[in-house]
Design a protein around this motif. Structure first.
Motif, short mmCIF file in Angstrom:
data_model
loop_
_atom_site.label_atom_id
_atom_site.label_comp_id
_atom_site.label_asym_id
_atom_site.label_seq_id
_atom_site.Cartn_x
_atom_site.Cartn_y
_atom_site.Cartn_z
N UNK A 1 -9.71 -0.73 2.12
CA UNK A 1 -9.67 -2.19 2.00
C UNK A 1 -8.44 -2.76 2.70
N UNK A 2 -7.28 -2.07 2.57
CA UNK A 2 -6.07 -2.54 3.24
C UNK A 2 -6.24 -2.51 4.75
N UNK A 3 -6.80 -1.41 5.26
CA UNK A 3 -7.01 -1.31 6.71
C UNK A 3 -8.01 -2.36 7.20
N UNK A 4 -9.02 -2.62 6.41
CA UNK A 4 -10.00 -3.64 6.81
C UNK A 4 -9.35 -5.02 6.85
N UNK A 5 -8.50 -5.33 5.87
CA UNK A 5 -7.78 -6.61 5.86
C UNK A 5 -6.81 -6.69 7.03
N UNK B 1 -2.33 5.58 -3.35
CA UNK B 1 -3.52 4.77 -3.53
C UNK B 1 -4.76 5.63 -3.28
N UNK B 2 -5.83 5.08 -3.74
CA UNK B 2 -7.10 5.78 -3.49
C UNK B 2 -7.55 5.50 -2.06
N UNK B 3 -8.47 6.37 -1.63
CA UNK B 3 -9.01 6.19 -0.28
C UNK B 3 -9.72 4.86 -0.15
N UNK C 1 0.82 -1.21 0.00
CA UNK C 1 0.00 0.00 0.00
C UNK C 1 0.85 1.26 0.00
N UNK C 2 2.07 1.16 0.55
CA UNK C 2 2.92 2.35 0.66
C UNK C 2 3.87 2.51 -0.54
#
Length: 466
Positions: free
Chosen positions: A277-281, A270-272, A265-266
């Motif tokens: 989705x990354x934070x949810x995972x 990326x889009x919000x 992700x870094x």
């Protein structure tokens, strides 16, 4: 290595043997001394009786002053031959007296005839004296005849005997002490050899065992017990290694996922929506980590002997029904159904029992094919109740059954479906909860059915008053 400051066994055994030897020498020496003392005490009396028997016929045969003068000469000769012997004759007529008896002797002569001790001022040891009464004969009046023997030699013999016995006893005790220490050192050599073998055993080299061949029965029993303890330690050490590896594996997977997803992700903007989705995972992985850590903390608390204390008398069927309501969506997704039979009352900690039931039912659901039925049976025994959860499935090898409630233990060949958030601690938690309630767990596999269950003490078995 910390060394013991206690007394060595060889010295303890030597001290015990020395005390035993001392007791034996004292008993034997005392008995011997008393026996010899009695024998020595009889010697003066025997000698006086022998001398008097020789003189008695002469004293009772003549009663004239002429013959009495001959008797005096004979007594003088006998006294000169043996300085230990003294004679006295006490009479109302000084012409028939002998030995110049003083007041002490005259007073002694007034006593009853027989054998008695006479203490004279000129002798440190008493005289053994035989007093005889001779009747009047002719011109001779009645006489008191005294024959005495100095007991100094007998007392000295007793004293020498006592010194000899004490000296021999001391020498015997010293020899017994030295010999017992030497014998104890020889006898303890096998134990020292076992100690050297035991010191060579240390993690991770726990495969060795103490040799029990040619050992004395007592040491063989000790070696067998030690080897059995090593077996348990080796198994525990192996399980600990496996547990550590499993913990590292279980924690590494979510951590790897977290790090990998975050790094990806870094790498660029990326889009919000993507970050969401990354934070949810990542949240799911963190929840998994938290679950593992909470389960491990719970098991650590159970290992320290934590007991279920907030007990409430409750219906087990109602607790199973409540648990099934909680798992309703899981059962629906897995397309399996559950039947419940039986009921029982038992003192339980509801939250903990529901946690155990959730794990048992989850385990059954994970290994049950769609459109099949899981059976829950509640049975009552004399002092306990049981909850058995059975599901159809492949048979489990007998060797694996005792290990299924161990932490992170899986039988991949027979129970391959271990995904879905199961990290191998569910059945271990069931066992911990059972032990916290004073109960146990069980597992059976036969006729295409696998059964996992929990046994709990009933109100009667626990003596519980609702």
């Amino acid at each position: 290595m910390r060394r013991s400051t206690g007394t060595p066994i060889a010295l303890r055994l030597s001290a015990l043997f020395t005390l035993v030897a001392l007791g034996v020498f004292v008993l034997i020496g005392s008995a011997l001394y008393r026996q010899v003392d009695r024998s020595l005490d009889l010697l003066p009396a025997a000698e006086l009786d022998a001398r008097f028997s020789v003189l008695e016929s002469t004293l009772n045969r003549y009663g004239t002053p002429e013959h009495w003068a001959k008797i005096n000469n004979k007594l003088n000769l006998l006294a000169e031959e043996d300085r230990r012997i003294r004679f006295w004759v006490v009479s109302g007529n000084p012409a028939y007296e002998y030995g110049q008896p003083d007041g002490q002797v005259r007073h002694f002569a007034e006593g009853p005839p027989g054998m008695r001790d006479l203490h004279l001022a000129d002798s440190p040891y008493p005289y053994k004296v035989l007093l005889s009464e001779l009747p009047a004969l002719g011109e001779r009046p009645p006489l008191r005849f005294l024959i005495g023997i100095d007991t100094e030699t007998f007392w000295q013999a007793q004293h020498s005997l006592l010194l000899a016995i004490v000296g021999l006893a001391v020498l015997g005790v010293l020899l017994a002490s030295l010999l017992s220490y030497w014998v104890a050192r020889i006898g303890l050599r096998p134990l020292l050899a076992l100690s050297a073998e035991a010191q060579a055993l240390a993690p991770p080299r726990l495969h060795g065992r103490l040799q029990t061949q040619d050992l004395a029965p007592e040491l063989a029993q000790f070696a067998d017990a030690f080897n059995a303890a090593l077996d348990r330690v080796s198994q525990a050490y192996s399980r600990l290694e496996a547990f550590n590896a499993d913990v590292a594996h279980e924690l590494r997977s979510p951590l790897t996922n977290l790090i990998g997803q975050t790094q990806v992700a870094l790498t660029r903007g990326r889009s919000a929506e993507h970050y969401f989705e990354v934070l949810q995972s990542n949240l799911e992985e963190l929840e998994r980590l938290r679950s593992i850590i909470n389960d491990m903390l719970f098991l650590a608390s159970a290992d320290q002997g934590t007991k279920a204390t907030a007990l409430t008398q409750a219906s087990l069927a109602e607790e199973v029904a409540t648990t099934l309501d909680y798992l309703d969506y899981i059962l629906e997704d897995a397309q399996v159904s559950v039947t419940v039979s039986g009921d029982a009352q038992a003192p339980i900690e509801k939250a903990q029992l529901r946690r155990a039931l959730i794990n048992l039912l989850n385990n059954a659901v994970q290994h049950t094919a769609p459109h099949q039925v899981i059976e829950v049976r509640i049975e009552t025994g004399p002092d306990q109740v049981s909850i058995a959860v059975s599901n159809p499935g492949p048979a489990i090898t007998e060797a694996h059954l005792p290990l299924l409630f161990e932490r992170f233990y899986r039988v991949d060949a027979a129970r391959s479906n271990s995904g879905g958030g199961n990290h191998g601690l569910g059945l271990a938690i069931v066992k911990a909860i059972a032990l916290m309630h004073g109960g146990d767990v069980f597992v059976r596999s036969s006729a295409g059915t696998n059964t996992f269950g929990i046994c709990l003490p009933s109100a009667q078995g626990r003596g519980f008053a609702p």
